[in-house]
Design a protein around this motif. Structure first.
Motif, mmCIF file in Angstrom:
data_model
loop_
_atom_site.group_PDB
_atom_site.id
_atom_site.type_symbol
_atom_site.label_atom_id
_atom_site.label_comp_id
_atom_site.label_asym_id
_atom_site.label_seq_id
_atom_site.Cartn_x
_atom_site.Cartn_y
_atom_site.Cartn_z
ATOM 1 N N VAL A 24 0.864 -1.178 0.000
ATOM 2 C CA VAL A 24 0.000 0.000 0.000
ATOM 3 C C VAL A 24 0.899 1.225 0.000
ATOM 4 C CG1 VAL A 24 -1.643 1.299 1.401
ATOM 5 C CG2 VAL A 24 -1.857 -1.182 1.246
ATOM 6 N N LEU A 33 -1.733 5.683 0.449
ATOM 7 C CA LEU A 33 -3.180 5.505 0.369
ATOM 8 C C LEU A 33 -3.881 6.630 1.131
ATOM 9 C CD1 LEU A 33 -5.303 3.536 -0.743
ATOM 10 C CD2 LEU A 33 -5.256 2.385 1.473
ATOM 11 N N LYS A 43 -7.783 8.683 1.687
ATOM 12 C CA LYS A 43 -9.214 8.795 1.403
ATOM 13 C C LYS A 43 -9.773 10.055 2.024
ATOM 14 C CE LYS A 43 -13.053 8.062 -0.311
ATOM 15 N NZ LYS A 43 -13.219 8.035 -1.774
ATOM 16 N N VAL A 96 -8.158 8.756 5.772
ATOM 17 C CA VAL A 96 -6.902 8.004 5.657
ATOM 18 C C VAL A 96 -5.929 8.908 4.900
ATOM 19 C CG1 VAL A 96 -5.794 5.955 4.678
ATOM 20 C CG2 VAL A 96 -8.085 5.771 5.677
ATOM 21 N N VAL A 115 -1.167 6.706 3.781
ATOM 22 C CA VAL A 115 -0.759 5.505 4.510
ATOM 23 C C VAL A 115 0.024 4.573 3.586
ATOM 24 C CG1 VAL A 115 -1.659 3.359 5.504
ATOM 25 C CG2 VAL A 115 -2.573 5.568 6.250
ATOM 26 N N LYS A 155 -9.126 2.724 10.269
ATOM 27 C CA LYS A 155 -8.831 1.303 10.050
ATOM 28 C C LYS A 155 -9.846 0.666 9.092
ATOM 29 C CE LYS A 155 -9.221 0.440 14.492
ATOM 30 N NZ LYS A 155 -9.498 1.795 15.007
ATOM 31 N N THR A 190 -11.912 2.106 7.068
ATOM 32 C CA THR A 190 -11.838 2.733 5.749
ATOM 33 C C THR A 190 -10.692 2.115 4.945
ATOM 34 O OG1 THR A 190 -12.661 4.760 6.756
ATOM 35 C CG2 THR A 190 -11.720 4.960 4.564
ATOM 36 N N THR A 191 -9.551 1.884 5.599
ATOM 37 C CA THR A 191 -8.418 1.247 4.922
ATOM 38 C C THR A 191 -8.793 -0.155 4.442
ATOM 39 O OG1 THR A 191 -6.881 2.493 6.297
ATOM 40 C CG2 THR A 191 -6.006 0.540 5.213
ATOM 41 N N PRO A 236 -10.130 4.770 -3.356
ATOM 42 C CA PRO A 236 -9.186 5.714 -2.751
ATOM 43 C C PRO A 236 -9.184 7.050 -3.493
ATOM 44 C CG PRO A 236 -8.112 3.614 -3.255
ATOM 45 C CD PRO A 236 -9.457 3.584 -3.899
#
Ligand SMILES: Nc1ncnc2c1ncn2[C@@H]1O[C@H](COP(=O)(O)OP(=O)(O)OP(=O)(O)O)[C@@H](O)[C@H]1O
Ligand SMILES: [Mg+2]
Lengths: 263, 242
Positions: free
Chosen positions: B8, B11, B13, B21, B24, B44, B46-47, B57
């Motif tokens: 990842v 990342l 959002k 997010v 990340v 968390k 959302t990830t 994303p």
């Protein structure tokens, strides 16, 4: 499009229907009730005057046709609502299933429902009123296909609106289709509409189906121009509706609402 | 070192103006379990949902099994599954019917044997033909775990798999997951608000706060970095210095 995944979703609905008496009932209950009430009304009208005899044929035919359209729409919308009610969207869309496959499965469910309803209604009409829909013969096939397509248009539109606005839009699942009923010319010819409404009706594929149906019953001639219009408009609108559905789906994923619809 | 199974990068959002997010980045190696922790609202779930393709994303890339999620969604998701105590399965179907639908959805081959196998492993024989509506919440959790391992995933996402379970069932769930991991070699991303559980289950942890990674490493490394005695102390320290 992966056929296996579409079949997976269909089996999910069949498991559901096999076990749920209310859901099965729903398929039979309303169509039969409609048929009974309207059937007796038209029988009454026919007794009152010989010149009204055609009314029986028109009304029952229109009723069965409208029910096909309505069930086709419900087949789409209710299948979608079932997933919301069972909070299953996350399980579905975190799997390899695509939005297109999901729609295809809803369309297949819609065809199942229509098949069940129309067979029941056709036999009930024959049994109770000696009314034979099959006098229309093979022309029935393109008519029914167009009715299903028109039902899908409204079904997909309703689904997109519910996806976007959530549970508060659920009433549309039952209501939106009736907004189109007046300009579908189900029970009366297009010519009785006020002038300003006629162009709207002519742009509505369902109106062409119902106009065409009356022509078949009156003249025994296949109304090709109505059928072509219906097919062309249905095809065009289906493309537009699928685009709206795909757009709404992507917008929901973007807003993080896809798995929260209805919560 | 072999290539990471999950990578990842940056990342991000945003929901409107709110950043849930925030840039990340982390990796998961094959066979590794990474614990994702952080206070409520840290980002968390959302990830997770971005990794599962149900949230798009705003920025950043997600690669799994060597593919980019954006362009290879179906290939990746076939080999991934998830579970959580807050998801459920359709109520009107039996346990077995639910598993059958999931098996078909993921194109599992030899589905009957797979179902038998999973039902036996999770000790679900007695509930096999029960309607999902009649399951207790602990039984429902077992069903969602069964559906997650039914498809023999290479990566498993577990968002609070033990929340709201009684200690006995939570213990069994963890036991099952450890054993399953040992025999299948799968990779996991795991969240929990139970710090001991995170330490117990994870090879490495990623600590999120307000959408950002603020610490990363083995539990020991993170504890040492903050000069505390255990992960719980670290969590309290971070959560209270807002
Ligand atoms: N669809 C959404 N639209 C707007 N904001 C959202 C949406 N989903 C999540 N959020 C916000 O993003 C932030 C992160 O939420 P998320 O659910 O990822 O947190 P979490 O770390 O899983 O928390 P918890 O420990 O409580 O489960 C929260 O502030 C939440 O309100
Ligand atoms: Mg969460």
């Amino acid at each position: 499009m992966n056929v296996g995944r579409i079949l997976a979703l269909i089996s999910r609905h069949l498991f559901l229907y096999r076990r749920s008496f209310p859901r099965l009932l729903e398929i039979f209950y309303w169509p039969l009730l409609d048929l009974v009430v309207w059937g007796f009304i038209t029988v009454y009208l026919a007794q009152e005057g010989k010149e009204l005899h055609g009314a029986v044929v028109f009304f029952l035919g229109a009723l069965i046709f409208w029910d096909i359209l309505f069930r086709a729409q419900q087949g789409i919308t209710i299948s979608f609502l079932e997933e919301i009610w069972s909070r299953n969207l996350m399980n579905l869309f975190a799997s390899p299933l695509t939005a297109g496959e999901f729609l295809a499965a809803m369309m297949a469910m819609s065809i199942f429902k229509v098949a069940a309803v129309s067979i029941i209604m056709a036999f009930a009409a024959l049994f109770f009123y000696s009314y034979n829909v099959f006098i229309m013969g093979l022309t029935l096939i393109p008519f029914i296909m167009n009715l299903i397509a028109s039902g899908w248009l409204i079904g997909i539109l309703t689904t997109s609106v519910i996806m976007r606005f959530g549970q508060q839009a659920e009433v549309l699942a039952w209501g939106l289709v009736f907004l189109f009923q007046p300009i579908s010319c189900v029970f009366y010819p297009l010519s009785v509409l006020p002038g300003w409404l006629q162009p709207l009706a002519m742009a509505n594929p369902a109106a062409h189906v119902f106009e065409g149906m009356r022509e078949v019953l009156l003249n025994q001639a296949v109304p090709w121009s109505h059928l072509w219009w219906a097919m062309g408009l249905n095809g065009l609108y289906l493309l537009i509706m699928i685009a709206i559905y795909q757009y709404t789906f992507a917008a929901c994923k973007d807003r993080g609402m896809l798995v929260r619809v209805g919560e | 070192m072999s290539a990471p199974i999950v990578r990842v990068q940056n990342l991000t959002k945003q929901f409107g103006n709110f950043t849930a997010v925030d840039h990340v980045s982390f990796e998961i190696q094959p066979g590794e379990t990474v614990g994702l922790l952080g206070p409520n609202g840290a980002g968390k779930t959302t990830t997770f949902q971005m990794l599962l393709g149900v949230i798009t994303p705003t920025h950043g890339t997600i690669e799994m099994l060597g593919f980019d999620l954006l362009h290879h969604r179906e290939e990746i998701l076939r080999q991934v599954n998830f579970s959580s105590t807050y998801i459920s399965m359709p109520y009107a179907l039996t346990v077995e019917e639910n598993l059958r639908v999931i098996g078909r959805l993921y194109g599992v081959s030899g589905i009957d044997r797979r179902i038998d196998d999973v039902i036996k492993k999770l000790e679900m024989e007695d509930m096999r033909h029960k309607i999902a509506r009649k399951l207790s919440s602990g039984q429902m959790t077992r069903l969602t775990l069964a559906k997650a391992v039914l498809t023999e995933p290479k990566i498993l996402f577990l968002d609070e798999p033990t929340a709201s379970l009684d200690p006995d069932i939570a213990h069994k769930v963890k036991g099952f997951l450890k054993e399953y991991r040992a025999t299948s070699g799968l990779s996991m991303l795991y969240t929990s608000h139970n710090m001991r559980e995170i330490e117990e289950m994870s090879d490495r942890i990623v600590f999120l706060q307000r959408g950002k990674v603020i610490a990363e490493g083995t539990a020991q490394e993170v504890i040492a970095q903050y000069g505390e005695d255990d992960l719980e102390q670290v969590f309290l320290k971070i959560a209270r210095e807002r």
